[in-house]
Design an enzyme around this catalytic site. Structure first.
Site, PDB file in Angstrom:
ATOM      1  N   TYR A  71      15.984  30.449   4.113  1.00  0.00           N
ATOM      2  CA  TYR A  71      14.943  31.198   4.823  1.00  0.00           C
ATOM      3  C   TYR A  71      15.273  31.299   6.310  1.00  0.00           C
ATOM      4  O   TYR A  71      15.695  30.310   6.928  1.00  0.00           O
ATOM      5  CB  TYR A  71      13.600  30.454   4.709  1.00  0.00           C
ATOM      6  CG  TYR A  71      12.986  30.492   3.333  1.00  0.00           C
ATOM      7  CD1 TYR A  71      12.616  31.682   2.725  1.00  0.00           C
ATOM      8  CD2 TYR A  71      12.749  29.300   2.650  1.00  0.00           C
ATOM      9  CE1 TYR A  71      12.034  31.695   1.466  1.00  0.00           C
ATOM     10  CE2 TYR A  71      12.166  29.304   1.394  1.00  0.00           C
ATOM     11  CZ  TYR A  71      11.801  30.504   0.801  1.00  0.00           C
ATOM     12  OH  TYR A  71      11.235  30.512  -0.427  1.00  0.00           O
ATOM     13  N   LYS A  93       0.850  -1.197   0.000  1.00  0.00           N
ATOM     14  CA  LYS A  93       0.000   0.000   0.000  1.00  0.00           C
ATOM     15  C   LYS A  93       0.884   1.245   0.000  1.00  0.00           C
ATOM     16  O   LYS A  93       2.104   1.159   0.200  1.00  0.00           O
ATOM     17  CB  LYS A  93      -0.945  -0.028   1.193  1.00  0.00           C
ATOM     18  CG  LYS A  93      -0.286  -0.058   2.528  1.00  0.00           C
ATOM     19  CD  LYS A  93      -1.301  -0.326   3.622  1.00  0.00           C
ATOM     20  CE  LYS A  93      -0.605  -0.465   4.947  1.00  0.00           C
ATOM     21  NZ  LYS A  93      -1.321   0.106   6.060  1.00  0.00           N
TER      22      LYS A  93
HETATM   23  C1  LIG Z   1      -3.615  -4.248   8.224  1.00  0.00           C
HETATM   24  C2  LIG Z   1      -2.136  -4.217   8.011  1.00  0.00           C
HETATM   25  N1  LIG Z   1      -1.466  -5.372   7.841  1.00  0.00           N
HETATM   26  C3  LIG Z   1      -0.134  -5.396   7.650  1.00  0.00           C
HETATM   27  C4  LIG Z   1       0.607  -4.214   7.624  1.00  0.00           C
HETATM   28  C5  LIG Z   1       2.094  -4.284   7.418  1.00  0.00           C
HETATM   29  O1  LIG Z   1       2.775  -3.776   8.538  1.00  0.00           O
HETATM   30  P1  LIG Z   1       4.365  -3.658   8.577  1.00  0.00           P
HETATM   31  O2  LIG Z   1       4.738  -2.681   7.518  1.00  0.00           O
HETATM   32  O3  LIG Z   1       4.649  -3.141   9.941  1.00  0.00           O
HETATM   33  O4  LIG Z   1       4.913  -4.998   8.321  1.00  0.00           O
HETATM   34  C6  LIG Z   1      -0.051  -3.003   7.800  1.00  0.00           C
HETATM   35  C7  LIG Z   1       0.722  -1.748   7.798  1.00  0.00           C
HETATM   36  O5  LIG Z   1       0.379  -0.705   8.202  1.00  0.00           O
HETATM   37  C8  LIG Z   1      -1.452  -2.989   8.010  1.00  0.00           C
HETATM   38  O6  LIG Z   1      -2.137  -1.855   8.188  1.00  0.00           O
END
Ligand SMILES: Cc1ncc(COP(=O)(O)O)c(C=O)c1O
Length: 379
Positions: free
Chosen positions: A271, A48
């Site tokens: 700045y 994601k």
């Molecule tokens: C529902 C869910 N599963 C898995 C993960 C993966 O987590 P990580 O990047 O800490 O391995 C996330 C990350 O935010 C998540 O929201």
């Protein structure tokens, strides 16, 4: 959906002054290491937020080739982006989906997390025509998404109707990074009780998963069939276990020097004039600023790598530029590359170290890398 937001800005080939170099081979090797740490369980690789800033489609393809079970994204748009990029493996939409979007998700064969009780009837009505696989999210202690254990009983009849599509049950640990596993164990007990309740109602999801990266590294997977690591795939971790495993950071952020100037002592830079040259020095201006995702609070705190040494980032970070101080005797000319984020975990400008300086986590730094940055991928 606004497609333009998903496309990286096209730069002229000669205009690549700022680029993220992403080593896909390292990501594939990290997957192998995490899969071994996870006892060979199926891996939902979390890509994601543009693969934590690394580039969702190329990273997704690399993970698919390296044999992930599937990829996990946050929302429908991210799932569609992967499909448009030619990815064929299962894609799990972690943040759920409004029922109106089910036809689009079904057409692209997406798997959807069922994150609350509100749309169960709509799903049951729509799924026969627009089938998707479902993973039931249970809120065992994270307090965000998922059905609360206390809600499960009253919704069992609806879940029974959804049962043909219910492939998985999932939850998310709130404290997988905590040396004390007490709360994670409590979450698991709650999860197990929920699964028993589902089983009594004749609902038997074949997959079960909780584990993020830290849970994989800490061995908190217990009876889970799958795991959902994200950060560790990119070679980043705050846990000693991650370093023992030999995870390799996959991203370097490199900017070319745009201008160099020799400055007399007393010159102020940027700045607010927060930097005053204590002696004659050179100021190199790099075309990277907070609009690219380089944190403004690294002004007068960050360092960059150049010719095997590090040099301080001085003055405030601007929207598109930052400035680096070098002694006069260091040869530097416009066009030379400087490394803003190093892939050497021990370097003072590694993502992990800079995140510590800022009091944040590496996720925040990589996810902030703007799509206007050119990503260059090596196999
Ligand atoms: C529902 C869910 N599963 C898995 C993960 C993966 O987590 P990580 O990047 O800490 O391995 C996330 C990350 O935010 C998540 O929201």
């Amino acid at each position: 959906m606004n497609e333009q937001n998903l496309e990286p800005l096209k730069r002229h080939p000669e205009g690549r002054a700022l680029r993220a170099e992403v080593d896909l081979g390292r990501i594939a090797r990290n997957l192998d290491r995490i899969r071994a740490a996870a006892g060979g369980r199926g891996i939902w690789g979390v890509v994601k937020a543009n693969a934590y800033g690394h580039g969702a489609v190329p990273v997704g393809r690399a993970l698919e080739e390296a044999g992930v079970h599937g990829l996990a994204v946050s929302n429908l748009e991210e799932g569609l982006e992967l499909r448009r990029g030619g990815i064929e493996c299962p894609i799990l939409v972690l943040g759920g989906l409004r029922p109106e979007a089910l036809p689009a998700a079904s057409a692209e064969n997406l798997t959807i997390a069922l994150v609350g009780p509100e749309h169960l009837d709509d799903y049951a009505r729509l799924l026969p025509q627009h089938p998707v696989r479902l993973h039931l999210k249970l809120d065992t202690g994270m307090g965000r998404f998922g059905l609360l254990p206390s809600e499960l009983g009253e919704h069992l009849p609806q879940l029974q109707r959804l049962s043909p599509w219910l492939e998985g049950a999932m939850a998310h640990f709130a404290t997988a990074d905590d040396p004390d596993p007490g709360f994670a164990q409590r979450q698991r007990r709650v999860f197990d009780a929920c699964l028993a309740q589902l089983a009594d109602a004749g609902i038997h999801p074949t997959q079960r998963h909780h584990g993020n990266s830290d849970a994989c590294l800490r061995g908190l997977l217990d009876q889970d069939t799958h795991a959902r690591p994200g950060l560790a795939l990119y070679g980043l971790t705050l846990l000693a276990e991650g370093h023992v495993l030999g995870l390799e950071p996959a991203l370097e952020l490199v900017a070319e020097v745009a201008r160099v100037k020799a400055m007399p002592a007393g010159t102020t830079v940027g700045y607010g004039r927060t930097f005053v040259a204590p002696h004659p020095l050179q100021i190199a201006t790099l075309t990277c600023g907070y609009a690219d995702g380089y944190r403004r609070d690294l002004g007068n705190r960050g360092v960059v790598g150049f010719r095997g040494r590090t040099f301080p980032v001085v003055g405030r970070i601007s929207m598109d530029y930052l400035t680096v101080a070098l002694p006069l005797d260091v040869p530097v000319v416009p066009g030379e590359p400087m490394t803003l984020y190093s892939s050497d975990p021990a370097a003072p400008h590694s993502l992990e170290r800079l995140a510590q300086v800022l009091g944040t986590i590496p996720y925040e730094l990589t996810c902030a890398l703007h799509r206007r940055i050119t990503r260059r991928f090596s196999p």
